[in-house]
Design a protein around this motif. Structure first.
Motif, mmCIF file in Angstrom:
data_model
loop_
_atom_site.group_PDB
_atom_site.id
_atom_site.type_symbol
_atom_site.label_atom_id
_atom_site.label_comp_id
_atom_site.label_asym_id
_atom_site.label_seq_id
_atom_site.Cartn_x
_atom_site.Cartn_y
_atom_site.Cartn_z
ATOM 1 N N GLY A 91 74.819 0.301 10.168
ATOM 2 C CA GLY A 91 75.657 -0.636 9.429
ATOM 3 C C GLY A 91 75.508 -2.062 9.923
ATOM 4 N N MET A 92 75.352 -2.213 11.232
ATOM 5 C CA MET A 92 75.171 -3.558 11.795
ATOM 6 C C MET A 92 73.837 -4.138 11.342
ATOM 7 S SD MET A 92 76.235 -3.024 15.702
ATOM 8 C CE MET A 92 77.601 -2.039 16.210
ATOM 9 N N ILE A 93 72.827 -3.282 11.289
ATOM 10 C CA ILE A 93 71.495 -3.745 10.894
ATOM 11 C C ILE A 93 71.504 -4.229 9.451
ATOM 12 C CG2 ILE A 93 69.119 -3.010 10.471
ATOM 13 C CD1 ILE A 93 69.493 -1.151 12.953
ATOM 14 N N ILE A 108 74.000 -10.267 15.813
ATOM 15 C CA ILE A 108 74.424 -8.989 15.240
ATOM 16 C C ILE A 108 75.935 -8.920 15.345
ATOM 17 C CG2 ILE A 108 74.309 -6.486 15.448
ATOM 18 C CD1 ILE A 108 71.511 -6.854 16.627
ATOM 19 N N ARG A 109 76.584 -8.715 14.204
ATOM 20 C CA ARG A 109 78.037 -8.610 14.178
ATOM 21 C C ARG A 109 78.461 -7.180 14.474
ATOM 22 N NH1 ARG A 109 76.571 -12.219 11.139
ATOM 23 N NH2 ARG A 109 75.938 -10.951 9.398
ATOM 24 N N VAL A 110 79.354 -7.036 15.447
ATOM 25 C CA VAL A 110 79.923 -5.743 15.799
ATOM 26 C C VAL A 110 81.301 -5.716 15.164
ATOM 27 C CG1 VAL A 110 80.601 -4.221 17.671
ATOM 28 C CG2 VAL A 110 78.665 -5.772 17.973
ATOM 29 N N LEU A 119 84.669 -7.938 15.366
ATOM 30 C CA LEU A 119 85.183 -7.959 16.725
ATOM 31 C C LEU A 119 84.471 -9.015 17.561
ATOM 32 C CD1 LEU A 119 85.479 -4.154 17.493
ATOM 33 C CD2 LEU A 119 87.276 -5.738 16.846
ATOM 34 N N GLU A 120 83.174 -9.032 17.455
ATOM 35 C CA GLU A 120 82.401 -9.994 18.237
ATOM 36 C C GLU A 120 81.003 -10.093 17.663
ATOM 37 O OE1 GLU A 120 80.614 -7.475 21.905
ATOM 38 O OE2 GLU A 120 82.779 -7.770 21.968
ATOM 39 N N GLU A 121 80.295 -11.089 18.105
ATOM 40 C CA GLU A 121 78.902 -11.243 17.723
ATOM 41 C C GLU A 121 78.058 -11.087 18.977
ATOM 42 O OE1 GLU A 121 78.427 -14.991 15.779
ATOM 43 O OE2 GLU A 121 79.257 -14.244 13.898
ATOM 44 N N GLU A 122 77.029 -10.274 18.860
ATOM 45 C CA GLU A 122 76.093 -10.100 19.970
ATOM 46 C C GLU A 122 74.810 -10.833 19.632
ATOM 47 O OE1 GLU A 122 75.423 -5.978 20.750
ATOM 48 O OE2 GLU A 122 77.501 -5.598 21.295
#
Length: 181
Positions: A91-93, A108-110, A119-122
């Protein structure tokens, strides 16, 4: 506890996730029938105890990963490569936007699935291998469809998947077939 519902879960142990969803749906229907329409006072699902699932014990080693990758179609192959290099889930991809691909990193958005809140962005460092996969993903037919809504910035374009995750038309069965060889 209604014994019929518990027995249904036991009888459908080989497809336990689907059986749990079916019982959950039945419970929602009866809850709506009681609260909204006053049609019943009985909910056959009330008190059902769902059996716990044993933890997964399968480990995909490099050899199995490569065999699965060779059998995969272009969508799944790109997804597998991005996942293995970034640790992102499917889903993140598929939530990666064109603007998330920078020269030196990938955003990448988590997010939580139920609430859909970010929640956060990695940030993943873009290695030459990851750059090649991202370029391939943008050019593989069926994966990269740049969607730009009139009035939006180009950054709002999304990489969208319009094909399934089937592996050469055989779905998830290929993993079991490859793993048993």
């Amino acid at each position: 506890r209604p014994p019929e519902m518990n027995q249904y879960l036991v009888d459908n142990g080989d497809r336990s996730n689907a059986a749990k969803k079916e019982i959950s749906l039945l419970g929602r229907v009866f809850r709506l029938a009681r609260t909204h329409w006053g049609l019943t006072t009985f909910n056959p699902v009330a008190g059902v105890e769902y059996p716990s699932q044993p933890p997964r014990d399968a480990y995909i080693d490099d050899a199995l990963f490569l065999r699965m990758r060779e059998a995969a179609g272009p969508v799944l192959r790109c997804t597998m490569d991005i996942a293995s290099q970034t640790g992102a889930r499917r889903g993140m991809i598929f939530d990666i936007r064109i603007g998330d691909i920078q020269t030196d990193h990938l955003v990448i958005r988590v997010s939580k699935k139920k609430t859909r809140t970010v929640l956060e962005e990695e940030r993943s460092v873009i290695t030459p291998d990851l750059r090649n996969v991202l370029d391939e993903a943008q050019h593989v037919a069926g994966i990269a469809v740049l969607v730009v809504v009139p009035g939006d910035d180009l950054d709002e374009g999304r990489i969208q998947c319009d094909t399934g995750f089937g592996i050469k038309g055989r779905g998830g069965r290929i993993a079991a077939e490859i793993g048993s060889n």
